[in-house]
Design a protein around this motif. Structure first.
Motif, PDB file in Angstrom:
ATOM      1  N   ALA A 129       0.907  -1.186   0.217  1.00  0.00           N
ATOM      2  CA  ALA A 129       0.071  -0.008   0.101  1.00  0.00           C
ATOM      3  C   ALA A 129       0.721   1.295   0.074  1.00  0.00           C
ATOM      4  CB  ALA A 129      -0.859  -0.083   1.290  1.00  0.00           C
ATOM      5  N   PHE A 130       1.998   1.224   0.754  1.00  0.00           N
ATOM      6  CA  PHE A 130       2.993   2.345   0.951  1.00  0.00           C
ATOM      7  C   PHE A 130       3.398   2.707  -0.534  1.00  0.00           C
ATOM      8  CE2 PHE A 130       7.020   4.277   1.017  1.00  0.00           C
ATOM      9  CZ  PHE A 130       6.851   5.285   2.053  1.00  0.00           C
ATOM     10  N   ALA A 131       3.874   1.520  -1.162  1.00  0.00           N
ATOM     11  CA  ALA A 131       4.469   1.852  -2.580  1.00  0.00           C
ATOM     12  C   ALA A 131       3.431   2.224  -3.543  1.00  0.00           C
ATOM     13  CB  ALA A 131       5.292   0.450  -3.113  1.00  0.00           C
ATOM     14  N   ALA A 132       2.177   1.642  -3.448  1.00  0.00           N
ATOM     15  CA  ALA A 132       1.255   2.193  -4.310  1.00  0.00           C
ATOM     16  C   ALA A 132       0.728   3.538  -4.290  1.00  0.00           C
ATOM     17  CB  ALA A 132       0.131   1.090  -4.262  1.00  0.00           C
ATOM     18  N   VAL A 133       0.445   3.702  -3.171  1.00  0.00           N
ATOM     19  CA  VAL A 133       0.181   5.208  -2.706  1.00  0.00           C
ATOM     20  C   VAL A 133       1.174   6.307  -3.003  1.00  0.00           C
ATOM     21  CG1 VAL A 133      -0.476   6.730  -0.911  1.00  0.00           C
ATOM     22  CG2 VAL A 133      -1.393   4.435  -0.692  1.00  0.00           C
ATOM     23  N   CYS A 134       2.284   5.934  -3.040  1.00  0.00           N
ATOM     24  CA  CYS A 134       3.570   6.859  -3.505  1.00  0.00           C
ATOM     25  C   CYS A 134       3.679   7.013  -5.056  1.00  0.00           C
ATOM     26  CB  CYS A 134       4.731   6.435  -2.842  1.00  0.00           C
ATOM     27  SG  CYS A 134       5.102   6.707  -1.092  1.00  0.00           S
ATOM     28  N   GLN A 136       1.118   5.419  -7.601  1.00  0.00           N
ATOM     29  CA  GLN A 136      -0.282   5.431  -8.690  1.00  0.00           C
ATOM     30  C   GLN A 136      -0.855   6.708  -8.914  1.00  0.00           C
ATOM     31  OE1 GLN A 136      -0.816   3.104 -10.774  1.00  0.00           O
ATOM     32  NE2 GLN A 136       0.563   1.571  -9.897  1.00  0.00           N
ATOM     33  N   PRO A 137      -1.326   7.568  -7.454  1.00  0.00           N
ATOM     34  CA  PRO A 137      -1.934   8.908  -7.927  1.00  0.00           C
ATOM     35  C   PRO A 137      -1.150   9.629  -8.573  1.00  0.00           C
ATOM     36  CG  PRO A 137      -1.933   7.859  -5.455  1.00  0.00           C
ATOM     37  CD  PRO A 137      -1.003   6.967  -6.206  1.00  0.00           C
ATOM     38  N   LEU A 138       0.093   9.837  -8.187  1.00  0.00           N
ATOM     39  CA  LEU A 138       1.083  10.764  -9.099  1.00  0.00           C
ATOM     40  C   LEU A 138       1.191  10.207 -10.538  1.00  0.00           C
ATOM     41  CD1 LEU A 138       3.901  11.338  -6.318  1.00  0.00           C
ATOM     42  CD2 LEU A 138       1.926  12.677  -6.774  1.00  0.00           C
ATOM     43  N   TYR A 139       1.385   9.013 -10.795  1.00  0.00           N
ATOM     44  CA  TYR A 139       1.471   8.599 -12.294  1.00  0.00           C
ATOM     45  C   TYR A 139       0.138   8.926 -12.827  1.00  0.00           C
ATOM     46  CZ  TYR A 139       2.427   5.533 -16.100  1.00  0.00           C
ATOM     47  OH  TYR A 139       2.512   5.198 -17.477  1.00  0.00           O
ATOM     48  N   ASN A 140      -0.955   8.493 -12.418  1.00  0.00           N
ATOM     49  CA  ASN A 140      -1.946   8.564 -12.977  1.00  0.00           C
ATOM     50  C   ASN A 140      -2.670  10.085 -13.296  1.00  0.00           C
ATOM     51  OD1 ASN A 140      -2.738   6.067 -12.899  1.00  0.00           O
ATOM     52  ND2 ASN A 140      -3.694   6.065 -11.037  1.00  0.00           N
ATOM     53  N   ARG A 141      -1.999  11.128 -12.582  1.00  0.00           N
ATOM     54  CA  ARG A 141      -2.047  12.374 -12.797  1.00  0.00           C
ATOM     55  C   ARG A 141      -1.090  13.009 -13.895  1.00  0.00           C
ATOM     56  NH1 ARG A 141      -2.885  14.165  -6.450  1.00  0.00           N
ATOM     57  NH2 ARG A 141      -4.744  12.983  -6.051  1.00  0.00           N
ATOM     58  N   GLY A 142      -0.251  12.183 -14.310  1.00  0.00           N
ATOM     59  CA  GLY A 142       1.024  12.636 -15.478  1.00  0.00           C
ATOM     60  C   GLY A 142       2.078  13.297 -14.694  1.00  0.00           C
ATOM     61  N   VAL A 143       2.326  13.225 -13.396  1.00  0.00           N
ATOM     62  CA  VAL A 143       3.562  13.596 -12.781  1.00  0.00           C
ATOM     63  C   VAL A 143       4.593  13.161 -13.091  1.00  0.00           C
ATOM     64  CG1 VAL A 143       4.605  14.459 -10.793  1.00  0.00           C
ATOM     65  CG2 VAL A 143       2.118  14.280 -10.641  1.00  0.00           C
ATOM     66  N   PHE A 144       4.706  11.820 -13.593  1.00  0.00           N
ATOM     67  CA  PHE A 144       6.017  11.200 -14.078  1.00  0.00           C
ATOM     68  C   PHE A 144       6.035  11.219 -15.516  1.00  0.00           C
ATOM     69  CE2 PHE A 144       5.189   8.793 -10.063  1.00  0.00           C
ATOM     70  CZ  PHE A 144       5.870   9.946  -9.154  1.00  0.00           C
ATOM     71  N   ASP A 145       5.243  11.960 -16.191  1.00  0.00           N
ATOM     72  CA  ASP A 145       5.319  11.916 -17.783  1.00  0.00           C
ATOM     73  C   ASP A 145       6.549  12.056 -18.407  1.00  0.00           C
ATOM     74  OD1 ASP A 145       2.716  11.047 -17.726  1.00  0.00           O
ATOM     75  OD2 ASP A 145       1.789  12.867 -18.129  1.00  0.00           O
ATOM     76  N   HIS A 146       7.321  13.101 -17.655  1.00  0.00           N
ATOM     77  CA  HIS A 146       8.613  13.581 -18.463  1.00  0.00           C
ATOM     78  C   HIS A 146       9.830  12.878 -17.870  1.00  0.00           C
ATOM     79  CE1 HIS A 146       6.492  17.015 -19.958  1.00  0.00           C
ATOM     80  NE2 HIS A 146       5.916  17.278 -18.900  1.00  0.00           N
ATOM     81  N   TRP A 147       9.468  12.001 -16.857  1.00  0.00           N
ATOM     82  CA  TRP A 147      10.745  11.027 -16.523  1.00  0.00           C
ATOM     83  C   TRP A 147      10.829   9.973 -17.440  1.00  0.00           C
ATOM     84  CZ3 TRP A 147      12.622  11.288 -11.014  1.00  0.00           C
ATOM     85  CH2 TRP A 147      12.256  12.383 -10.304  1.00  0.00           C
ATOM     86  N   LYS A 148      12.012   9.917 -17.878  1.00  0.00           N
ATOM     87  CA  LYS A 148      12.096   8.859 -19.123  1.00  0.00           C
ATOM     88  C   LYS A 148      13.536   8.299 -18.695  1.00  0.00           C
ATOM     89  CE  LYS A 148       8.707  10.394 -21.368  1.00  0.00           C
ATOM     90  NZ  LYS A 148       7.587   9.223 -21.493  1.00  0.00           N
ATOM     91  N   GLY A 149      13.647   7.041 -19.401  1.00  0.00           N
ATOM     92  CA  GLY A 149      15.009   6.249 -19.332  1.00  0.00           C
ATOM     93  C   GLY A 149      15.477   6.163 -17.945  1.00  0.00           C
ATOM     94  N   PRO A 150      16.720   6.224 -17.687  1.00  0.00           N
ATOM     95  CA  PRO A 150      17.453   6.100 -16.511  1.00  0.00           C
ATOM     96  C   PRO A 150      16.629   6.796 -15.256  1.00  0.00           C
ATOM     97  CG  PRO A 150      19.088   6.633 -18.139  1.00  0.00           C
ATOM     98  CD  PRO A 150      17.727   6.933 -18.822  1.00  0.00           C
ATOM     99  N   ALA A 151      16.318   8.033 -15.611  1.00  0.00           N
ATOM    100  CA  ALA A 151      15.850   8.990 -14.455  1.00  0.00           C
ATOM    101  C   ALA A 151      14.511   8.254 -13.872  1.00  0.00           C
ATOM    102  CB  ALA A 151      15.350  10.097 -14.909  1.00  0.00           C
ATOM    103  N   TYR A 152      13.425   7.562 -14.868  1.00  0.00           N
ATOM    104  CA  TYR A 152      12.378   6.651 -14.294  1.00  0.00           C
ATOM    105  C   TYR A 152      12.768   5.410 -13.619  1.00  0.00           C
ATOM    106  CZ  TYR A 152       7.703   4.578 -14.741  1.00  0.00           C
ATOM    107  OH  TYR A 152       6.453   3.805 -14.386  1.00  0.00           O
ATOM    108  N   ALA A 153      13.827   4.818 -14.254  1.00  0.00           N
ATOM    109  CA  ALA A 153      14.311   3.537 -13.531  1.00  0.00           C
ATOM    110  C   ALA A 153      14.686   3.924 -12.117  1.00  0.00           C
ATOM    111  CB  ALA A 153      15.452   2.866 -14.390  1.00  0.00           C
ATOM    112  N   LEU A 154      15.542   5.030 -12.093  1.00  0.00           N
ATOM    113  CA  LEU A 154      16.082   5.310 -10.746  1.00  0.00           C
ATOM    114  C   LEU A 154      14.923   5.842  -9.831  1.00  0.00           C
ATOM    115  CD1 LEU A 154      19.092   7.368 -11.737  1.00  0.00           C
ATOM    116  CD2 LEU A 154      19.178   5.174 -10.449  1.00  0.00           C
TER     117      LEU A 154
END
Length: 418
Positions: A129-134, A136-154
């Motif tokens: 739950a801790f991992a999902a709450v940290c 899923q909500p941000l991803y679904n809102r597009g917060v991580f849309d600009h995180w690509k490649g190594p930055a997203y993996a990190l």
């Protein structure tokens, strides 16, 4: 003497279980109300978690009992896309799917009486739950849309690392609540274990989430295979360790079978020594050495022509105690046991200021156990008082006080033979 653990802080355990239950119930209710999103994906990760739980290690002292299940659950919590298509499931569905899969995978273990289960499920629900709450909500809102490649993996690795660190705190808190052992050493043991299976779980969880995002669900069996093979290899290692412990236990019983020591004496000393070691903050490797040395502390008596009455060596003259200890160390070295165990056995009769901590514990606990044998209801208090009076030269004061704390905290019965 039989050691029976008494829950010293049951309210903390109950609070953690209640929090996990409320979170699980709420997630199930939300998922049933809104319906299941992306059912094939949920089913695939559910099967992966179930398989991991079915192959959970039982009886082994490990940081993560079901590494494959943990990696699958965490990768689902951090899954942002499937075959380059954005996912739509939320944190509630992640918790619901992982809970259902974990419950299904625990059924055979519960049927065989192999637990505990509640602590395991509570940790799994809360950490996922801790991992999902940290994430899923941000991803679904597009917060991580600009995180690509190594930055997203990190980013995924950072979230996974933070999640397992929180799980370490949770595991240490549950152990502290149930046993009353110091929280600091318990947390230190949990953190040290992360360097092993914990790092493998984090890496596998991140890789599976990234791979599924690119190539789809076919990546799951490919990338979970290394962790599954690691788990099978550890089973073989655990079997070897079990045989090792059984060998030590058999050697310890040799003095009892030969009539040199009372039945059950070595086992009782080992149980109480481990409890004292926990109270003093020894690490898991140190506790393993301590327990083995406590089991074999009297093995030097096998070399005696005339047995010591009742096997009680605590009241023998110092030179005789040291002679028996050296004989025992020589026997231990011939068995192929860890040399550190032989050192503890050899030095258990030395002046306590010159002894390692494990030898101090074995000496004090052995003396206590010998003094209370057949002493009646008042024996434990009398024995403790005798040890306290002898702290000037024979027994380490901190060990004696730790022994007193353990006896006061745990439900310890008057020693009995057998």
């Amino acid at each position: 003497m039989t050691v029976r653990s008494r829950p010293c802080r049951p309210s903390l355990t109950a609070l953690i279980h209640a929090g996990a239950a409320l979170l699980a119930g709420g997630s199930l209710a939300v998922t049933l109300w809104n319906g299941m999103e992306e059912r094939p994906t949920a089913l695939a990760f559910g099967v992966l978690v179930t398989v991991g739980e079915l192959h959970r290690w039982t009886g082994a002292r490990v940081r993560e009992a079901a590494p494959l299940g943990a990696a699958g659950a965490l990768s689902y919590a951090l899954l942002g896309a499937n075959a380059q298509e954005p996912s739509r499931h939320g944190a509630a569905q992640v918790v619901a799917v992982v809970l259902a899969a974990a419950l299904l995978g625990c059924v055979p273990h519960v049927a065989r009486g192999q637990g505990p289960v509640l602590d395991h499920l509570a940790r799994r629900v809360l950490s996922v739950a801790f991992a999902a709450v940290c994430f899923q909500p941000l991803y679904n809102r597009g917060v991580f849309d600009h995180w690509k490649g190594p930055a997203y993996a990190l980013l995924l690795l950072a979230l996974l690392t933070l999640t397992v660190l929180c799980d370490c705190v949770l595991a240490a808190a549950l152990a502290h609540s149930r046993t009353g052992w110091p929280f600091g050493p318990l947390l230190r043991d949990e953190l040290r274990a992360l360097l092993g299976i914990g790092s493998a779980v984090c890496a596998t969880g991140a890789v599976m989430a990234l791979a599924v995002a690119v190539v789809g669900l076919w990546a799951l069996p490919v990338f979970c295979l290394p962790l599954l093979l690691t788990q099978l290899s550890f089973r073989r290692y655990a079997a070897v360790r079990t045989t090792y412990r059984q060998t030590i236990a058999s050697l310890a019983r040799a003095t009892e079978i030969a009539g040199y020591t009372p039945p059950g004496h070595a086992r009782r000393v080992a149980e109480l020594s481990r409890a004292v070691g926990r109270d003093l903050g020894l690490t898991r490797p140190e506790l393993a050495v301590l327990e083995s040395a406590a089991l074999m502390h009297d093995i030097g008596q096998l070399s005696l022509v005339d047995p010591v009455p009742a096997g009680a060596t605590a009241d023998l003259p110092g030179p005789e105690q040291r002679r028996i200890a050296l004989l025992g160390g020589a026997v231990v070295r011939q068995t192929g046991v860890d040399p550190a165990v032989a050192v503890v056995v050899e030095r258990q009769a030395d002046p306590y200021r010159e002894q390692p901590v494990a030898a101090r514990i074995v000496r004090a606990v052995n003396a206590y156990e010998e003094k209370v044998q057949g002493a009646g209801p008042g024996g434990p208090l009398t024995a403790l008082e005798e040890l306290r009076l002898a702290t000037a030269g024979d027994y380490a004061p901190d060990v004696v006080e730790s022994l007193a704390r353990v006896l006061a905290r745990d439900c310890l019965t008057v020693p009995s033979a057998g």
